[in-house]
Design a protein around this motif. Structure first.
Motif, PDB file in Angstrom:
ATOM      1  N   ARG A 115       0.215  -1.036  -0.215  1.00 19.61           N
ATOM      2  CA  ARG A 115      -0.142  -0.345  -0.348  1.00 19.61           C
ATOM      3  C   ARG A 115       0.798   1.362  -0.083  1.00 19.61           C
ATOM      4  O   ARG A 115       1.670   1.521   0.828  1.00 19.61           O
ATOM      5  CB  ARG A 115      -0.627  -0.317   1.081  1.00 19.61           C
ATOM      6  N   ARG A 116       0.877   2.156  -1.258  1.00 23.61           N
ATOM      7  CA  ARG A 116       2.073   3.104  -1.139  1.00 23.61           C
ATOM      8  C   ARG A 116       0.690   5.017  -0.621  1.00 23.61           C
ATOM      9  O   ARG A 116      -0.641   4.491  -1.933  1.00 23.61           O
ATOM     10  CB  ARG A 116       2.372   2.979  -2.182  1.00 23.61           C
ATOM     11  N   GLY A 118       3.471   3.958 -16.162  1.00 28.03           N
ATOM     12  CA  GLY A 118       4.713   3.226 -16.304  1.00 28.03           C
ATOM     13  C   GLY A 118       5.699   2.855 -15.428  1.00 28.03           C
ATOM     14  O   GLY A 118       6.758   2.706 -15.621  1.00 28.03           O
ATOM     15  N   VAL A 119       4.935   2.683 -14.671  1.00 26.84           N
ATOM     16  CA  VAL A 119       6.339   1.749 -12.861  1.00 26.84           C
ATOM     17  C   VAL A 119       5.473   0.645 -12.884  1.00 26.84           C
ATOM     18  O   VAL A 119       5.729  -0.157 -12.930  1.00 26.84           O
ATOM     19  CB  VAL A 119       6.275   3.055 -11.344  1.00 26.84           C
ATOM     20  N   MET A 120       4.449   0.896 -12.573  1.00 25.57           N
ATOM     21  CA  MET A 120       3.801  -0.677 -11.752  1.00 25.57           C
ATOM     22  C   MET A 120       1.812  -0.869 -12.170  1.00 25.57           C
ATOM     23  O   MET A 120       1.602   0.863 -11.270  1.00 25.57           O
ATOM     24  CB  MET A 120       4.502  -1.196 -10.141  1.00 25.57           C
ATOM     25  N   GLY A 121       1.408  -1.618 -12.094  1.00 26.49           N
ATOM     26  CA  GLY A 121      -0.150  -1.921 -12.582  1.00 26.49           C
ATOM     27  C   GLY A 121      -0.745  -1.746 -10.807  1.00 26.49           C
ATOM     28  O   GLY A 121      -0.091  -1.799  -9.884  1.00 26.49           O
ATOM     29  N   GLY A 122      -2.153  -1.678 -10.066  1.00 24.93           N
ATOM     30  CA  GLY A 122      -2.981  -2.030  -9.646  1.00 24.93           C
ATOM     31  C   GLY A 122      -2.975  -3.251  -9.067  1.00 24.93           C
ATOM     32  O   GLY A 122      -3.096  -4.073 -10.207  1.00 24.93           O
ATOM     33  N   GLU A 123      -3.439  -3.766  -7.973  1.00 24.28           N
ATOM     34  CA  GLU A 123      -3.864  -4.858  -7.555  1.00 24.28           C
ATOM     35  C   GLU A 123      -5.240  -4.659  -7.807  1.00 24.28           C
ATOM     36  O   GLU A 123      -5.467  -6.153  -8.067  1.00 24.28           O
ATOM     37  CB  GLU A 123      -3.320  -5.312  -6.291  1.00 24.28           C
ATOM     38  N   ALA A 124      -5.935  -4.009  -7.793  1.00 24.47           N
ATOM     39  CA  ALA A 124      -7.792  -4.046  -7.707  1.00 24.47           C
ATOM     40  C   ALA A 124      -7.436  -4.467  -9.607  1.00 24.47           C
ATOM     41  O   ALA A 124      -9.000  -5.347  -9.697  1.00 24.47           O
ATOM     42  CB  ALA A 124      -8.091  -2.611  -7.674  1.00 24.47           C
ATOM     43  N   THR A 125      -6.902  -4.603 -10.476  1.00 21.49           N
ATOM     44  CA  THR A 125      -7.646  -4.536 -12.105  1.00 21.49           C
ATOM     45  C   THR A 125      -6.697  -5.850 -12.558  1.00 21.49           C
ATOM     46  O   THR A 125      -6.508  -5.329 -13.517  1.00 21.49           O
ATOM     47  CB  THR A 125      -6.983  -2.926 -12.697  1.00 21.49           C
ATOM     48  N   GLU A 126      -5.445  -6.724 -11.177  1.00 22.33           N
ATOM     49  CA  GLU A 126      -4.742  -7.533 -11.967  1.00 22.33           C
ATOM     50  C   GLU A 126      -5.692  -8.657 -12.768  1.00 22.33           C
ATOM     51  O   GLU A 126      -6.563  -8.817 -12.287  1.00 22.33           O
ATOM     52  CB  GLU A 126      -4.126  -8.133 -10.962  1.00 22.33           C
ATOM     53  N   ILE A 127      -4.883  -8.860 -13.502  1.00 22.64           N
ATOM     54  CA  ILE A 127      -5.437 -10.556 -14.334  1.00 22.64           C
ATOM     55  C   ILE A 127      -4.919 -11.656 -13.750  1.00 22.64           C
ATOM     56  O   ILE A 127      -4.592 -11.547 -12.845  1.00 22.64           O
ATOM     57  CB  ILE A 127      -4.601 -10.373 -15.927  1.00 22.64           C
ATOM     58  N   THR A 129       9.281   9.055  -9.652  1.00 27.49           N
ATOM     59  CA  THR A 129       7.963   8.261  -9.405  1.00 27.49           C
ATOM     60  C   THR A 129       8.976   7.160  -8.906  1.00 27.49           C
ATOM     61  O   THR A 129       8.837   6.277  -7.711  1.00 27.49           O
ATOM     62  CB  THR A 129       7.036   7.935 -10.331  1.00 27.49           C
ATOM     63  N   ALA A 130       9.592   6.042  -9.681  1.00 29.50           N
ATOM     64  CA  ALA A 130       9.904   4.946  -9.434  1.00 29.50           C
ATOM     65  C   ALA A 130      11.595   5.128  -8.724  1.00 29.50           C
ATOM     66  O   ALA A 130      11.049   4.385  -7.228  1.00 29.50           O
ATOM     67  CB  ALA A 130      10.812   4.269 -11.029  1.00 29.50           C
ATOM     68  N   ARG A 131      12.063   6.092  -8.288  1.00 29.50           N
ATOM     69  CA  ARG A 131      12.680   6.202  -7.132  1.00 29.50           C
ATOM     70  C   ARG A 131      12.111   6.451  -5.675  1.00 29.50           C
ATOM     71  O   ARG A 131      12.696   6.390  -4.730  1.00 29.50           O
ATOM     72  CB  ARG A 131      13.673   7.116  -7.408  1.00 29.50           C
ATOM     73  N   ARG A 132      11.073   7.458  -6.145  1.00 30.87           N
ATOM     74  CA  ARG A 132      10.285   8.167  -4.960  1.00 30.87           C
ATOM     75  C   ARG A 132      10.020   7.154  -4.249  1.00 30.87           C
ATOM     76  O   ARG A 132      10.382   6.742  -3.014  1.00 30.87           O
ATOM     77  CB  ARG A 132       9.703   9.011  -4.817  1.00 30.87           C
ATOM     78  N   HIS A 133       9.117   6.168  -4.851  1.00 27.04           N
ATOM     79  CA  HIS A 133       8.799   4.505  -4.149  1.00 27.04           C
ATOM     80  C   HIS A 133       9.877   3.446  -4.280  1.00 27.04           C
ATOM     81  O   HIS A 133       9.011   2.487  -3.908  1.00 27.04           O
ATOM     82  CB  HIS A 133       7.806   4.495  -4.648  1.00 27.04           C
ATOM     83  N   LYS A 134      10.430   3.657  -4.527  1.00 28.65           N
ATOM     84  CA  LYS A 134      11.639   3.084  -5.043  1.00 28.65           C
ATOM     85  C   LYS A 134      11.134   1.839  -4.864  1.00 28.65           C
ATOM     86  O   LYS A 134      11.073  -0.226  -4.807  1.00 28.65           O
ATOM     87  CB  LYS A 134      11.971   2.426  -2.902  1.00 28.65           C
ATOM     88  N   LEU A 135      10.769   1.302  -6.720  1.00 23.63           N
ATOM     89  CA  LEU A 135       9.955   0.829  -7.257  1.00 23.63           C
ATOM     90  C   LEU A 135      10.571   0.255  -8.195  1.00 23.63           C
ATOM     91  O   LEU A 135       9.477   0.930  -9.230  1.00 23.63           O
ATOM     92  CB  LEU A 135       8.758   1.516  -6.890  1.00 23.63           C
TER      93      LEU A 135
END
Length: 840
Positions: A317-318, A339-348, A370-376
């Protein structure tokens, strides 16, 4: 980037028998750095076998093995290694049944490791081969049991070559892709570069698909970037396609999973693997959504609300930042970190049948932050932050749709959603003589045109040179010098002549450079090791050794250390701790570096930043320089442990304040300035009675540093005493003589006398020495402190300082009376200043 050789061969004509080494060499020629080779380290015979029967045999160690009878060749034929068709094999796994098809490594096989297979006696049997697991074959990390081919959707004939069946006959070469060449994070980009290097034909996979030109898709998209960051729009392209009726249980074909494995990507499911496959092939990150889980049946792009929550695919949770770009559904809720990662709510998931494919183009700076801010970090963000071809999004979406229809049995909606606001590259004029003038390399116009067309440029010849339109995937080609670099890269760096520049006369190191180099040489020659420490420190470290106004970095790499250092000591002490943690307890470290000393109340960082691509005007450089805080160069020394280690016949000598004083003298001698330590103020972080200020000897005195022992509490994790010195090198060099002064050697004899003076224990010896020198006058040639006595015969709280005095006159032999008179004159001044008296 890992490039499977077989995959690359689909889009570039590789000569028959091309080895990974040859492929690496071709890519190195056009500027890529060679890393390593993956795969290709398995050799047969490896065949498909059928388990005919097995007998469980419990062992004394508690383990149960199976003595198996396995058919490895069709009935009536010999096995691939020339042996019998039915083999006895010992196997420790228990996850297979009679009739299962398995992978058998026959004697002579070499598995990755290397691990050779041979017939050997074990558990009372001769095991004539081995039944292999996925990990032993290098297919995955799975090692819970042996590989059952029926579980991965295969039912081949017994004796089939398992290496070709499982795609183990391919290898992947890995190259390092620099940030300005993000297009090479794809098979498409590398195939183009291989063609430019070798002249091999290149077939663009993006041209092999035919996406629709309409904007009538079932899933509508609203792009709203009402608050662009740094004037850059967050999203310039957004394409969606819908595929319905996909079989959720459809297997991933072996050729696809093998290529993904070689490229370093784990196989998950058909829909997810297709998006990863197309990303690796075309360089366009894709994301798949479960259509049934998209609220409102629509998608959107916007900036996040400060603190807005989102649960990403990794289950975390971010709390989002206002700069983050998010994907929303029709209700406006965030369902993905763009551009970084999808959400769990609409996961295939395992039951997904209707899939929405998204292909978009996002601002590289926004995605990188964004990728560095969230270390993702992710494969998608890695590509977006380097720049993705905005013109390939529709082709990538169509390619994914085609694969899902072909492999998953789905039906594609004919329409698409297509938002495109991407800017196209501007033309750049390359002057005719630019390559020769910039690099010295000679390349004809025809060679330059061929090189630029090979990397995807459109080139037109004109009177003033070549008018070049860069391709959409090369956002770095903005100036003529960028094109010059590309031409030289393709025609060959060996075209650039090696010419040794001639040094203009009268130049060399400046006075300051020579003295700084001398300072480092002296400290290294006397046992010090030079280090370069991190220039950012914590607020606690700053307050401990250099309190005062500090410069705070806007985006520090470590949030706990955001301040630019005012002292070199915190970094040196961290280095001492690291050395001790690695067993090096007796250390002498020094550093030459800048410190940052902002003026109280002053503001910095207000000057305008110059544009890139051109040298700023002198007045702008002056404004920028004036807008920076003072940054003097300091030298610091830290000594810990034992000065002299314990040895036969003598005890160890631990470090103390004397090592700091010695370091001060060496620093002064290196630049020709006499320095001393004066105990009139206690420096921050130093022991109150074993430290002082470093001052220049002469008139006027100038404080240039600090020296002594550090407070034990500030270095509690370093046993024993720690001596430290820090000196302002810029101030020291300003006080250094501009030349060398020589004095004639006197031929007259010297007169030597000693004097013992009793003073209070708190009186500094240097102060008494200076008083004696001041009173003795010009006849005093040298003075040395030879004894510091405290004990019997002296009053409590007193000490006796004995000085050896040498007197000499330049023109005559001194009499004993003259020397004595000069000595007593010095004693009188010491008595006036410090209450000194002659010791009886």
């Amino acid at each position: 980037m890992r490039i499977p050789v077989g995959w690359l061969a689909e889009y570039a004509d590789l000569p028959a028998g091309t080895t990974p080494e040859a492929l690496h060499a071709a890519l190195v020629r056009v500027g890529f750095e060679e890393e390593t080779v993956h795969g290709g380290d398995l050799s047969g015979p490896v065949v498909v076998g059928e388990v005919l029967e097995f007998t469980p045999e419990p062992q004394k160690n508690g383990k149960t093995i199976r003595w198996c009878s396995v058919r490895v060749a069709p009935e009536g034929e010999r096995a691939a290694d020339g042996g019998e068709a039915v083999r006895g094999i010992v196997c420790g796994a228990g996850n297979f049944l009679v009739g299962d098809k398995v992978v058998v490594t026959l004697p002579g096989t070499v598995l990755p490791g290397p691990f050779p297979i041979a017939a050997r006696r074990t558990y009372g049997h001769v095991s004539d081969g081995m039944i292999a697991s996925s990990r032993e074959l290098g297919l995955s990390d799975e090692h819970d049991g042996i590989l059952r081919l029926t579980e991965i959707g295969l039912d081949p004939e017994v004796g089939t070559d398992a290496i070709a069946l499982l795609g183990l006959d391919d290898a992947a070469v890995e190259i390092n892709v620099t940030p300005d060449r993000g297009y090479a994070l794809s098979i498409r980009g590398v195939a183009r570069e291989y063609g430019a290097s070798t002249g091999a034909a290149f077939r663009d996979p993006a041209l092999a698909v035919s996406p629709p030109d309409t904007d009538d898709g079932a899933v509508r998209v609203a792009v709203d970037d009402g608050a662009p960051i740094r004037g850059r729009a967050g999203c310039s392209v957004f394409v969606t396609r819908v595929v319905r009726g996909i079989d959720p249980a459809a297997p991933v074909p072996r050729w696809m999973s093998s290529r993904l494995r070689l490229a370093g990507v784990r196989s998950i499911s058909l829909a997810v693997d297709v998006t990863n496959y197309v990303m690796l092939e075309l360089g366009q990150p894709l994301h798949g959504y479960d259509l049934a889980r998209i609220g409102g049946g629509a998608l959107g792009v916007r900036r996040a609300k400060p603190g807005e929550p989102l649960v990403t695919l990794d289950g975390q949770r971010r709390a989002l930042d206002a700069e983050d770009l998010v994907i929303t559904d029709g209700t406006g809720a965030a369902i993905g970190l763009a551009g970084v990662m999808g959400g769990e709510a609409t996961e295939i998931g395992a039951s997904t049948t209707d899939v929405v494919i998204e292909a978009a183009n996002f601002d590289p700076v926004s995605i990188g932050r964004t990728a560095r801010r969230h270390k993702l970090p992710s494969e998608a963000s890695r590509r977006f932050e380097r720049g993705v071809d905005p013109a390939v999004a529709r082709a990538a979406a169509q390619r994914a749709v085609d694969l899902l229809v072909e492999l998953g049995g789905g039906t594609a909606d004919p329409g698409q959603t297509w938002f495109d606001a991407a800017e196209r590259p501007a033309a750049v004029l390359l002057p005719t003589d630019a390559v020769l003038r910039r690099t010295g390399a000679r390349a004809t116009d025809a060679e330059a045109v061929a090189a630029l067309e090979a990397i995807g440029c459109t080139v037109e010849s004109g009177e003033d040179g070549l008018l070049v339109v860069p391709p959409t995937w090369r956002r770095d080609l903005l100036e003529p010098v960028d094109l010059v670099e590309e031409v030289v890269r393709i025609v060959g760096y060996d075209r650039i002549p090696s010419v040794l520049p001639v040094a203009p006369p009268g130049r060399g190191l400046t006075r300051e450079q020579r003295l700084r180099r001398s300072l480092g040489t002296v400290l290294a020659a006397t046992g010090g090791s030079e280090v370069q420490s991190y220039p950012l420190v914590s607020a606690e470290q700053q307050a401990a050794y250099a309190p005062g106004p500090s410069m705070r970095v806007a985006n520090p790499l470590d949030a706990t250390a955001p301040l630019l250092r005012r002292s070199l000591l915190p970094g040196l002490l961290d280095a001492v701790r690291r050395n001790r943690a690695r067993g090096l307890v007796d250390v002498a470290l020094f550093e030459l570096g800048s410190v940052f000393l902002p003026v109280e109340g002053a503001s910095y960082g207000t000057a305008e930043l110059p544009p890139v691509g051109a040298r700023p005007a002198p007045e702008l450089l002056t404004r920028i320089t004036d807008d920076l805080p003072p940054q003097p160069v300091h030298v610091a020394v830290v000594v810990a442990g034992d000065r002299l280690p314990k040895g036969p016949g003598h005890a160890a000598e631990p470090v103390d304040w004397r090592d700091a004083v010695d370091a001060v003298r060496r620093i002064g001698a290196a630049v020709g300035v006499e320095l001393r330590v004066r105990q009139e103020a206690v420096p921050a972080g130093f022991h109150p009675t074993r430290s002082g200020e470093v001052v220049t000897v002469g008139t006027p005195e100038q404080v240039v540093g600090v020296a002594g022992e550090l407070l034990p509490g500030s270095v509690a994790d370093v046993p024993g005493r720690v001596a430290a010195v820090e000196v302002d090198v810029d101030a020291l060099l300003a006080a250094a003589p501009r030349g060398v002064e020589f004095a004639p050697i006197s031929t007259m004899p010297a007169a030597t006398q000693d004097v013992s003076l009793v003073v209070a224990e708190t009186v500094p010896a240097d102060g008494v020495r200076d008083a004696v020198v001041s009173g003795a006058g010009a006849l005093l040639e040298a003075i040395d402190l030879v004894d510091d006595y405290r004990g019997a015969g002296l009053p409590d709280g007193a000490k006796s300082l004995t000085f050896a005095l040498r007197f000499r006159a330049p023109d005559r032999t001194l009499t004993a009376a003259e020397a004595t008179a000069a000595k007593h004159a010095g004693v009188e001044v010491a008595a006036e200043r410090w209450g000194a008296r002659l010791r009886e």
